[in-house]
Design a protein around this motif. Structure first.
Motif, mmCIF file in Angstrom:
data_model
loop_
_atom_site.group_PDB
_atom_site.id
_atom_site.type_symbol
_atom_site.label_atom_id
_atom_site.label_comp_id
_atom_site.label_asym_id
_atom_site.label_seq_id
_atom_site.Cartn_x
_atom_site.Cartn_y
_atom_site.Cartn_z
ATOM 1 N N LYS A 119 26.093 7.664 34.287
ATOM 2 C CA LYS A 119 26.367 8.679 33.271
ATOM 3 C C LYS A 119 25.355 8.601 32.135
ATOM 4 O O LYS A 119 25.115 9.591 31.433
ATOM 5 C CB LYS A 119 27.792 8.552 32.742
ATOM 6 C CG LYS A 119 28.074 7.348 31.863
ATOM 7 C CD LYS A 119 29.499 7.403 31.327
ATOM 8 C CE LYS A 119 29.795 6.218 30.410
ATOM 9 N NZ LYS A 119 31.192 6.263 29.890
ATOM 10 N N ASP A 120 24.745 7.423 31.954
ATOM 11 C CA ASP A 120 23.722 7.290 30.913
ATOM 12 C C ASP A 120 22.493 8.127 31.241
ATOM 13 O O ASP A 120 21.756 8.538 30.333
ATOM 14 C CB ASP A 120 23.317 5.822 30.746
ATOM 15 C CG ASP A 120 24.408 4.996 30.075
ATOM 16 O OD1 ASP A 120 25.225 5.592 29.354
ATOM 17 O OD2 ASP A 120 24.443 3.767 30.283
ATOM 18 N N THR A 121 22.252 8.386 32.518
ATOM 19 C CA THR A 121 21.138 9.246 32.897
ATOM 20 C C THR A 121 21.338 10.643 32.329
ATOM 21 O O THR A 121 20.426 11.246 31.763
ATOM 22 C CB THR A 121 21.000 9.314 34.426
ATOM 23 O OG1 THR A 121 20.696 8.018 34.929
ATOM 24 C CG2 THR A 121 19.922 10.288 34.845
ATOM 25 N N LEU A 122 22.554 11.166 32.486
ATOM 26 C CA LEU A 122 22.861 12.483 31.930
ATOM 27 C C LEU A 122 22.885 12.434 30.406
ATOM 28 O O LEU A 122 22.379 13.339 29.739
ATOM 29 C CB LEU A 122 24.211 12.971 32.473
ATOM 30 C CG LEU A 122 24.704 14.335 31.944
ATOM 31 C CD1 LEU A 122 23.664 15.421 32.171
ATOM 32 C CD2 LEU A 122 26.028 14.711 32.599
ATOM 33 N N LYS A 123 23.449 11.378 29.853
ATOM 34 C CA LYS A 123 23.509 11.270 28.396
ATOM 35 C C LYS A 123 22.114 11.184 27.786
ATOM 36 O O LYS A 123 21.861 11.747 26.716
ATOM 37 C CB LYS A 123 24.352 10.059 27.987
ATOM 38 C CG LYS A 123 25.855 10.283 28.119
ATOM 39 C CD LYS A 123 26.638 9.156 27.453
ATOM 40 C CE LYS A 123 28.123 9.468 27.421
ATOM 41 N NZ LYS A 123 28.890 8.444 26.683
ATOM 42 N N ASP A 124 21.222 10.460 28.453
ATOM 43 C CA ASP A 124 19.852 10.371 27.955
ATOM 44 C C ASP A 124 19.187 11.743 27.960
ATOM 45 O O ASP A 124 18.426 12.097 27.072
ATOM 46 C CB ASP A 124 19.039 9.396 28.796
ATOM 47 C CG ASP A 124 19.404 7.944 28.528
ATOM 48 O OD1 ASP A 124 20.009 7.670 27.477
ATOM 49 O OD2 ASP A 124 19.098 7.083 29.374
ATOM 50 N N ARG A 125 19.482 12.506 28.980
ATOM 51 C CA ARG A 125 18.918 13.844 29.081
ATOM 52 C C ARG A 125 19.463 14.733 27.953
ATOM 53 O O ARG A 125 18.730 15.513 27.353
ATOM 54 C CB ARG A 125 19.234 14.457 30.450
ATOM 55 C CG ARG A 125 18.497 15.757 30.706
ATOM 56 C CD ARG A 125 18.470 16.119 32.172
ATOM 57 N NE ARG A 125 19.747 16.594 32.655
ATOM 58 C CZ ARG A 125 19.919 17.144 33.868
ATOM 59 N NH1 ARG A 125 18.886 17.244 34.693
ATOM 60 N NH2 ARG A 125 21.091 17.554 34.265
ATOM 61 N N LEU A 126 20.727 14.582 27.663
ATOM 62 C CA LEU A 126 21.331 15.336 26.567
ATOM 63 C C LEU A 126 20.749 14.918 25.220
ATOM 64 O O LEU A 126 20.520 15.753 24.342
ATOM 65 C CB LEU A 126 22.850 15.135 26.576
ATOM 66 C CG LEU A 126 23.586 15.700 27.795
ATOM 67 C CD1 LEU A 126 25.052 15.281 27.759
ATOM 68 C CD2 LEU A 126 23.463 17.207 27.853
ATOM 69 N N ARG A 127 20.509 13.636 25.061
ATOM 70 C CA ARG A 127 19.923 13.153 23.803
ATOM 71 C C ARG A 127 18.577 13.831 23.530
ATOM 72 O O ARG A 127 18.280 14.249 22.419
ATOM 73 C CB ARG A 127 19.747 11.632 23.851
ATOM 74 C CG ARG A 127 19.243 11.029 22.535
ATOM 75 C CD ARG A 127 19.052 9.525 22.673
ATOM 76 N NE ARG A 127 20.291 8.845 23.000
ATOM 77 C CZ ARG A 127 21.222 8.497 22.112
ATOM 78 N NH1 ARG A 127 21.040 8.766 20.814
ATOM 79 N NH2 ARG A 127 22.322 7.887 22.505
ATOM 80 N N ALA A 128 17.769 13.939 24.590
ATOM 81 C CA ALA A 128 16.466 14.560 24.433
ATOM 82 C C ALA A 128 16.584 16.055 24.157
ATOM 83 O O ALA A 128 15.804 16.614 23.390
ATOM 84 C CB ALA A 128 15.614 14.320 25.670
ATOM 85 N N ALA A 129 17.557 16.708 24.796
ATOM 86 C CA ALA A 129 17.759 18.136 24.548
ATOM 87 C C ALA A 129 18.099 18.387 23.081
ATOM 88 O O ALA A 129 17.589 19.320 22.452
ATOM 89 C CB ALA A 129 18.870 18.672 25.449
#
Length: 301
Positions: A119-129
């Motif tokens: 889930k951190d993979t998706l969260k990291d992507r959201l952080r960058a967005a």
């Protein structure tokens, strides 16, 4: 699958999904490419590729790598501008995705895990967005300019002939709560209409009917009215009254007390401004990113 919609839903955060490179890199991970000093590893690429597969993204390993490079550049620029994203912001974005997919957070995390995606993979992507959104607001948005002349010309092109009128209206309502008895009230409205002689006598005429009301609507431009109503009014003169229409509270007719030729672009122009602003913003953000990528130090290992 439900994740076929994931890219579309999360893309609404701003201009597209992105992945930060701030996640902890396992010690055994091999660096594939370095972007402005930030490593992108094979583990990150594998994780992104698995997420792509869940979303139906078929750009493969090359697409995953290129997206990570772009996102590393975005995160580097956010850092340069002093833009930070809190964990609370990321958690809220993750929760919103779960809600959009009609899932609980735990269920979303479980579905990711079952597909081999942290889930951190998706969260990291959201952080960058979120970070890139901040970059756009700070560095791009202040420079977005929209020509008023272009707006006027575009808006004028969307105004139909039947919308070039300004009215002062009265509404005549034959009350039928919830539409009950609307057919009978429509018959009464038609009798009222046949005897209508203009706005000055509208109230007096309504006294011949039970539960009939005359309401001063006031000034309305055609663009403020439903298209069907605007078209009907355009073909009528002062003193005319529209055909009965069933509404929630009963049966309604609109009477024309004044009518003038008046091209009002206000309402259409607001819509055009939003559309043009979004298009202009998107182009300038794309140009900004192209410049960042051109100047970035990208080293493939």
């Amino acid at each position: 699958m439900i994740f076929a919609h994931l890219r579309r839903i999360t893309g609404a955060l701003f201009l597209g999904l992105t992945l930060a490179t701030a996640a902890v890199v396992p010690s055994m991970a091999a660096t594939v490419v370095t972007v402005n000093g930030t490593p992108v590893t094979d583990v990150q690429i594998d994780q992104r590729l698995r997420l792509f597969q869940m979303e139906g993204n078929r750009t493969g390993r090359k697409g995953a790598t290129e997206q990570l490079i772009t996102e590393a550049i975005q995160m580097s620029e956010a850092k340069r501008l002093g833009i930070t994203v809190s964990n609370a912001q990321v958690d809220e974005a993750f929760l919103q995705i779960a809600r959009n997919l009609k899932l609980s957070q735990d269920r979303l995390a479980e579905m990711l895990r079952q597909s081999g995606v942290s889930k951190d993979t998706l969260k990291d992507r959201l952080r960058a967005a979120i970070a890139w959104n901040g970059v756009a607001e700070r560095a791009v948005m202040p420079n977005v300019q929209i020509s008023e002349l272009d707006l006027d010309q575009t808006a004028a092109g969307r105004i139909a002939d039947f919308q070039n009128f300004d009215y002062i209206l009265k509404e005549v309502i034959f009350v039928a709560p919830g539409g009950q008895g609307a057919s009978g009230r429509t018959a009464q409205a038609n009798r009222y209409r046949s005897g209508f002689a203009g706005c000055d006598s509208a109230v007096q005429l309504s006294l011949n009917y039970t539960d009939a009301a005359v309401i001063d609507v006031g000034r309305r431009h055609a663009t403020q009215l439903p298209e069907a109503v605007a078209k009907e009014l355009a073909g009528m003169n002062v003193g005319g009254i529209t055909k009965p229409r069933v509404i929630e509270s009963g049966v309604s007719m609109l009477a024309i007390c004044e009518k003038t030729q008046a091209e009002d672009l206000t309402f259409v122009k607001d819509e055009v401004r939003a559309e043009v602003g979004n298009d202009t913003m998107q182009k300038q953000v794309d140009d900004y990113m192209a410049t960042l990528r051109k100047n970035a130090k990208i080293i493939y290992n």
